[in-house]
Design a protein around this motif. Sequence first.
Motif, PDB file in Angstrom:
ATOM      1  N   GLU A  40       0.664  -1.252  -0.246  1.00  0.00           N
ATOM      2  CA  GLU A  40      -0.047   0.388  -0.542  1.00  0.00           C
ATOM      3  C   GLU A  40       1.112   1.253   0.407  1.00  0.00           C
ATOM      4  N   VAL A  41       1.014   2.127  -0.597  1.00  0.00           N
ATOM      5  CA  VAL A  41       1.643   3.816  -1.328  1.00  0.00           C
ATOM      6  C   VAL A  41       0.945   4.381  -0.768  1.00  0.00           C
ATOM      7  N   THR A  42       0.697   5.768  -0.682  1.00  0.00           N
ATOM      8  CA  THR A  42      -0.043   7.002  -1.072  1.00  0.00           C
ATOM      9  C   THR A  42       0.994   7.587  -1.343  1.00  0.00           C
ATOM     10  N   VAL A  43       0.293   8.568  -2.441  1.00  0.00           N
ATOM     11  CA  VAL A  43       1.479   9.234  -3.811  1.00  0.00           C
ATOM     12  C   VAL A  43       0.468  10.945  -3.408  1.00  0.00           C
ATOM     13  N   ASN A  44       1.399  11.642  -3.695  1.00  0.00           N
ATOM     14  CA  ASN A  44       1.254  12.981  -2.814  1.00  0.00           C
ATOM     15  C   ASN A  44       0.300  13.584  -2.085  1.00  0.00           C
ATOM     16  N   GLN A  45       0.425  12.580  -1.045  1.00  0.00           N
ATOM     17  CA  GLN A  45      -0.231  13.296   0.396  1.00  0.00           C
ATOM     18  C   GLN A  45      -1.785  12.886   0.560  1.00  0.00           C
ATOM     19  N   ARG A  46      -2.041  12.467  -0.395  1.00  0.00           N
ATOM     20  CA  ARG A  46      -3.460  12.286  -0.599  1.00  0.00           C
ATOM     21  C   ARG A  46      -4.222  10.763  -1.280  1.00  0.00           C
ATOM     22  N   HIS A  47      -3.388  10.529  -1.747  1.00  0.00           N
ATOM     23  CA  HIS A  47      -4.214   9.330  -2.790  1.00  0.00           C
ATOM     24  C   HIS A  47      -3.388   7.809  -2.942  1.00  0.00           C
ATOM     25  N   ARG A  48      -4.698   6.928  -1.642  1.00  0.00           N
ATOM     26  CA  ARG A  48      -3.898   6.138  -1.416  1.00  0.00           C
ATOM     27  C   ARG A  48      -4.205   4.760  -2.371  1.00  0.00           C
ATOM     28  N   CYS A  49      -2.938   4.151  -2.891  1.00  0.00           N
ATOM     29  CA  CYS A  49      -3.241   2.365  -3.398  1.00  0.00           C
ATOM     30  C   CYS A  49      -2.878   1.652  -3.393  1.00  0.00           C
ATOM     31  N   SER A  63      -0.727   4.971 -13.459  1.00  0.00           N
ATOM     32  CA  SER A  63      -1.157   4.847 -14.576  1.00  0.00           C
ATOM     33  C   SER A  63      -2.221   6.019 -14.745  1.00  0.00           C
ATOM     34  N   GLY A  64      -2.773   6.410 -16.065  1.00  0.00           N
ATOM     35  CA  GLY A  64      -3.734   7.490 -16.314  1.00  0.00           C
ATOM     36  C   GLY A  64      -4.074   8.000 -15.507  1.00  0.00           C
ATOM     37  N   ALA A  65      -5.640   7.313 -15.169  1.00  0.00           N
ATOM     38  CA  ALA A  65      -6.735   7.251 -14.343  1.00  0.00           C
ATOM     39  C   ALA A  65      -6.274   7.773 -12.901  1.00  0.00           C
ATOM     40  N   LEU A  66      -4.611   7.407 -12.398  1.00  0.00           N
ATOM     41  CA  LEU A  66      -3.988   7.218 -10.948  1.00  0.00           C
ATOM     42  C   LEU A  66      -3.756   9.113 -11.031  1.00  0.00           C
ATOM     43  N   TYR A  67      -2.742   9.416 -11.840  1.00  0.00           N
ATOM     44  CA  TYR A  67      -2.196  10.680 -12.635  1.00  0.00           C
ATOM     45  C   TYR A  67      -3.550  11.896 -12.548  1.00  0.00           C
ATOM     46  N   SER A 107       4.571   7.452  -0.798  1.00  0.00           N
ATOM     47  CA  SER A 107       5.460   6.927   0.608  1.00  0.00           C
ATOM     48  C   SER A 107       4.916   5.907   0.760  1.00  0.00           C
ATOM     49  N   ILE A 108       5.341   4.790   1.657  1.00  0.00           N
ATOM     50  CA  ILE A 108       5.745   3.292   1.919  1.00  0.00           C
ATOM     51  C   ILE A 108       5.778   3.262   3.043  1.00  0.00           C
ATOM     52  N   GLY A 109       5.546   2.721   4.043  1.00  0.00           N
ATOM     53  CA  GLY A 109       5.087   2.585   5.130  1.00  0.00           C
ATOM     54  C   GLY A 109       5.363   4.395   5.553  1.00  0.00           C
ATOM     55  N   GLY A 110       7.055   4.140   6.408  1.00  0.00           N
ATOM     56  CA  GLY A 110       7.719   5.426   7.605  1.00  0.00           C
ATOM     57  C   GLY A 110       7.798   6.015   6.097  1.00  0.00           C
ATOM     58  N   MET A 111       8.268   5.491   4.733  1.00  0.00           N
ATOM     59  CA  MET A 111       9.536   6.417   4.489  1.00  0.00           C
ATOM     60  C   MET A 111       8.982   6.747   3.013  1.00  0.00           C
ATOM     61  N   SER A 112       9.575   7.924   3.322  1.00  0.00           N
ATOM     62  CA  SER A 112       8.439   9.412   1.678  1.00  0.00           C
ATOM     63  C   SER A 112       9.346   9.801   1.410  1.00  0.00           C
ATOM     64  N   PHE A 113       9.737   9.657  -0.583  1.00  0.00           N
ATOM     65  CA  PHE A 113      10.682  10.424  -1.131  1.00  0.00           C
ATOM     66  C   PHE A 113      10.062  10.809  -2.417  1.00  0.00           C
ATOM     67  N   LYS A 114      10.768  11.839  -3.062  1.00  0.00           N
ATOM     68  CA  LYS A 114      10.403  11.850  -4.464  1.00  0.00           C
ATOM     69  C   LYS A 114      10.683  11.517  -5.455  1.00  0.00           C
ATOM     70  N   HIS A 115       9.738  11.294  -6.176  1.00  0.00           N
ATOM     71  CA  HIS A 115      10.301  10.108  -7.586  1.00  0.00           C
ATOM     72  C   HIS A 115      10.154  10.862  -8.322  1.00  0.00           C
ATOM     73  N   LEU A 116      10.112  10.396  -9.784  1.00  0.00           N
ATOM     74  CA  LEU A 116      10.422  10.349 -11.245  1.00  0.00           C
ATOM     75  C   LEU A 116       9.371   9.072 -11.704  1.00  0.00           C
ATOM     76  N   VAL A 117       7.663   9.409 -12.306  1.00  0.00           N
ATOM     77  CA  VAL A 117       6.953   8.196 -12.515  1.00  0.00           C
ATOM     78  C   VAL A 117       6.747   8.208 -13.761  1.00  0.00           C
ATOM     79  N   TYR A 118       6.719   6.625 -14.098  1.00  0.00           N
ATOM     80  CA  TYR A 118       5.823   7.004 -16.170  1.00  0.00           C
ATOM     81  C   TYR A 118       4.736   7.332 -15.992  1.00  0.00           C
ATOM     82  N   ILE A 119       3.331   7.436 -16.761  1.00  0.00           N
ATOM     83  CA  ILE A 119       2.450   7.618 -16.863  1.00  0.00           C
ATOM     84  C   ILE A 119       1.810   6.686 -18.045  1.00  0.00           C
ATOM     85  N   ASN A 120       1.571   5.957 -18.034  1.00  0.00           N
ATOM     86  CA  ASN A 120       0.651   4.877 -19.013  1.00  0.00           C
ATOM     87  C   ASN A 120      -0.764   4.452 -18.930  1.00  0.00           C
TER      88      ASN A 120
END
Length: 134
Positions: A40-49, A63-67, A107-120
């Motif tokens: 389980e991850v949280t993206v940009n502090q609001r979006h859990r997936c 995914s394009g839907a998550l973006y 954010s994964i568990g207690g770790m949080s970091f900025k990362h470049l992702v590709y959108i498909n």
Amino acid sequence: MLGDEPTDDDPSTTTATAVAEKILLAPLVVRKGSNRPAVEVTVNQRHRCVALLDTGADITLISGALYSSMCEERGEGQSPPTLIPGPMIFDDFYGAPATATTEVNISIGGMSFKHLVYINEEMTIPMLIGLDCL
């Protein structure tokens, strides 16, 4: 004498310690009907997936839907993640190109970091975490 350098340079008696840059401390999620590792991850502090952990993938994809969800539900006063245009073709992943890249906070568990992702746009799962993120 204390403080002296070791004199034994024999590789058979020397031990090396591997140190990882990141240690993923999060419980694996068991998804119904799948034996693939996910977390389980949280993206940009609001979006859990739930994201698939793919150690065979070199890059991380969303995914394009998550973006789109991040753009629509970004919070008051926050701008959507900036798109970096430029398609990239993936030979082994759906055969569809990534439409763009963007930098997100993961954010994964207690770790949080900025990362470049590709959108498909073709992805049916919200996120795939590749080796570049692990």
